[in-house]
Design an enzyme around this catalytic site. Sequence first.
Site, PDB file in Angstrom:
ATOM      1  N   LYS A  72       0.803  -1.234   0.000  1.00  0.00           N
ATOM      2  CA  LYS A  72       0.000   0.000   0.000  1.00  0.00           C
ATOM      3  C   LYS A  72       0.835   1.284   0.000  1.00  0.00           C
ATOM      4  O   LYS A  72       0.463   2.259  -0.623  1.00  0.00           O
ATOM      5  CB  LYS A  72      -0.954   0.007   1.204  1.00  0.00           C
ATOM      6  CG  LYS A  72      -2.043  -1.055   1.108  1.00  0.00           C
ATOM      7  CD  LYS A  72      -3.003  -0.962   2.294  1.00  0.00           C
ATOM      8  CE  LYS A  72      -3.893  -2.180   2.360  1.00  0.00           C
ATOM      9  NZ  LYS A  72      -4.907  -2.096   3.402  1.00  0.00           N
ATOM     10  N   ASP A 108      -9.917   2.269   2.390  1.00  0.00           N
ATOM     11  CA  ASP A 108      -9.967   1.574   3.691  1.00  0.00           C
ATOM     12  C   ASP A 108     -10.732   2.392   4.747  1.00  0.00           C
ATOM     13  O   ASP A 108     -11.535   1.838   5.504  1.00  0.00           O
ATOM     14  CB  ASP A 108      -8.551   1.296   4.212  1.00  0.00           C
ATOM     15  CG  ASP A 108      -7.911   0.091   3.533  1.00  0.00           C
ATOM     16  OD1 ASP A 108      -8.642  -0.805   3.060  1.00  0.00           O
ATOM     17  OD2 ASP A 108      -6.663   0.044   3.479  1.00  0.00           O
TER      18      ASP A 108
HETATM   19  P1  NDP Z   1       0.704  -3.093  11.124  1.00  0.00           P
HETATM   20  O1  NDP Z   1       1.701  -4.173  11.175  1.00  0.00           O
HETATM   21  O2  NDP Z   1       0.991  -1.851  10.321  1.00  0.00           O
HETATM   22  O3  NDP Z   1       0.382  -2.601  12.653  1.00  0.00           O
HETATM   23  C1  NDP Z   1       0.218  -3.556  13.673  1.00  0.00           C
HETATM   24  C2  NDP Z   1      -0.324  -2.887  14.946  1.00  0.00           C
HETATM   25  O4  NDP Z   1      -0.606  -3.927  15.889  1.00  0.00           O
HETATM   26  C3  NDP Z   1       0.645  -1.938  15.615  1.00  0.00           C
HETATM   27  O5  NDP Z   1      -0.053  -0.911  16.261  1.00  0.00           O
HETATM   28  C4  NDP Z   1       1.317  -2.849  16.662  1.00  0.00           C
HETATM   29  O6  NDP Z   1       1.792  -2.177  17.805  1.00  0.00           O
HETATM   30  C5  NDP Z   1       0.148  -3.711  17.087  1.00  0.00           C
HETATM   31  N1  NDP Z   1       0.605  -4.979  17.650  1.00  0.00           N
HETATM   32  C6  NDP Z   1       1.065  -6.062  16.967  1.00  0.00           C
HETATM   33  N2  NDP Z   1       1.414  -7.050  17.830  1.00  0.00           N
HETATM   34  C7  NDP Z   1       1.187  -6.549  19.085  1.00  0.00           C
HETATM   35  C8  NDP Z   1       1.356  -7.084  20.395  1.00  0.00           C
HETATM   36  N3  NDP Z   1       1.831  -8.310  20.603  1.00  0.00           N
HETATM   37  N4  NDP Z   1       1.010  -6.292  21.454  1.00  0.00           N
HETATM   38  C9  NDP Z   1       0.537  -5.057  21.268  1.00  0.00           C
HETATM   39  N5  NDP Z   1       0.349  -4.494  20.050  1.00  0.00           N
HETATM   40  C10 NDP Z   1       0.674  -5.235  18.971  1.00  0.00           C
HETATM   41  O7  NDP Z   1      -0.652  -3.788  10.655  1.00  0.00           O
HETATM   42  P2  NDP Z   1      -1.916  -3.137   9.909  1.00  0.00           P
HETATM   43  O8  NDP Z   1      -2.103  -1.773  10.444  1.00  0.00           O
HETATM   44  O9  NDP Z   1      -1.787  -3.324   8.455  1.00  0.00           O
HETATM   45  O10 NDP Z   1      -3.110  -4.110  10.394  1.00  0.00           O
HETATM   46  C11 NDP Z   1      -3.606  -4.085  11.721  1.00  0.00           C
HETATM   47  C12 NDP Z   1      -4.832  -4.982  11.851  1.00  0.00           C
HETATM   48  O11 NDP Z   1      -5.915  -4.486  11.063  1.00  0.00           O
HETATM   49  C13 NDP Z   1      -4.603  -6.419  11.386  1.00  0.00           C
HETATM   50  O12 NDP Z   1      -5.245  -7.284  12.281  1.00  0.00           O
HETATM   51  C14 NDP Z   1      -5.287  -6.479  10.039  1.00  0.00           C
HETATM   52  O13 NDP Z   1      -5.749  -7.770   9.772  1.00  0.00           O
HETATM   53  C15 NDP Z   1      -6.455  -5.510  10.247  1.00  0.00           C
HETATM   54  N6  NDP Z   1      -6.948  -4.914   8.987  1.00  0.00           N
HETATM   55  C16 NDP Z   1      -8.254  -5.147   8.620  1.00  0.00           C
HETATM   56  C17 NDP Z   1      -8.775  -4.608   7.469  1.00  0.00           C
HETATM   57  C18 NDP Z   1     -10.206  -4.898   7.093  1.00  0.00           C
HETATM   58  O14 NDP Z   1     -10.596  -4.633   5.948  1.00  0.00           O
HETATM   59  N7  NDP Z   1     -11.021  -5.377   7.990  1.00  0.00           N
HETATM   60  C19 NDP Z   1      -7.955  -3.751   6.581  1.00  0.00           C
HETATM   61  C20 NDP Z   1      -6.601  -3.551   7.057  1.00  0.00           C
HETATM   62  C21 NDP Z   1      -6.135  -4.126   8.214  1.00  0.00           C
HETATM   63  P3  NDP Z   1       3.363  -1.780  17.974  1.00  0.00           P
HETATM   64  O15 NDP Z   1       3.529  -0.515  17.188  1.00  0.00           O
HETATM   65  O16 NDP Z   1       3.471  -1.579  19.434  1.00  0.00           O
HETATM   66  O17 NDP Z   1       4.159  -2.917  17.437  1.00  0.00           O
END
Ligand code: NDP
Length: 287
Positions: A72, A108
């Site tokens: 993206k 999105d």
């Molecule tokens: P990113 O990898 O960009 O971001 C991940 C986020 O999750 C960060 O804020 C990260 O925090 C947090 N995170 C991950 N692991 C942990 C943990 N163990 N403890 C605390 N925080 C955690 O992912 P995306 O933004 O692309 O996606 C995020 C979610 O949204 C996913 O589940 C994805 O499936 C969903 N999604 C759904 C869509 C839909 O159409 N329904 C569209 C796009 C995404 P930190 O910065 O602290 O690591």
Amino acid sequence: SGPSLAVIGNPVRHSISPQMHNAAIAKLAEKDERFSNWKYFRFEIPAELLIESLPIFREKGFLGLNLTVPHKEIAVPATAEIDPLAKTIGAVNTLQKTENGWKGFNTDGYGLAQGIKISLSKEIAHSDFVLLGAGGAARAAAIQAIHYGCATLTIVNRNQERLGKLVNELRPLAEKSGVELRSLSPQSIDELHSDCLLVNATSLGLKPDDPTPIPESKIPENAYCFDMIYNPPTTKLMEIVRLKGGTTANGLGMLVHQGAKALSIWTGQDAPSEIMQEAAEAALAKH
Ligand code: NDP
């Protein structure tokens, strides 16, 4: 063969976009035979090959593309033109073929807003929007929430450096729109409003044993919770919100409506979102 569409990602095998879009195209073709030979595919393309593959899709007769992880943001400099909202978000999930190249959009945030409106009967406007996460999906959600005029935007994230960077980028936008912006760590949450809109944009909840993104004791009574995760269909966060009298929805509505908006960009027609929802549910049930 006729005009083609596709989702490109890595990995992309799990994507249910082809089932969702092909069902919608079949519906459109019932009324307009121009759509009878349209087809939506999926392609796994590694990040380092995206830029060189985009002109090839154009030459091969693709009218539109959806981009998912990890493309993206990488695709932005490869667009000939970009929609202002997508430019602000800094990421594109939809490309439309134009005379000069690809035009980029980000649907999105629209998908999220529609999902919230339809499945929670809640408006983002004037809400206390509590966003869990600071990654790509959170960024699109935050910009959309400001765009739709939430009253306050509280962003909660584990990694404070990532959170600080996002909040600094959002501050001028929030100030311009009169939105009160706050950032917190999961532990430093004091008290959340009982009618707040709690949106999970972290990946916590994808695995069955994942904890909730904020401590259970900090989840308010009677909250509205939209979890972007849709597989599994219920997360622990959603379970706790419901136990505390709140209303919940998973992220399927977001997926459906970002797709519906993309399809309407490509076809110039209203997309049959109910058909897309049914097809998405059927595809997930087979997973
Ligand atoms: P990113 O990898 O960009 O971001 C991940 C986020 O999750 C960060 O804020 C990260 O925090 C947090 N995170 C991950 N692991 C942990 C943990 N163990 N403890 C605390 N925080 C955690 O992912 P995306 O933004 O692309 O996606 C995020 C979610 O949204 C996913 O589940 C994805 O499936 C969903 N999604 C759904 C869509 C839909 O159409 N329904 C569209 C796009 C995404 P930190 O910065 O602290 O690591």
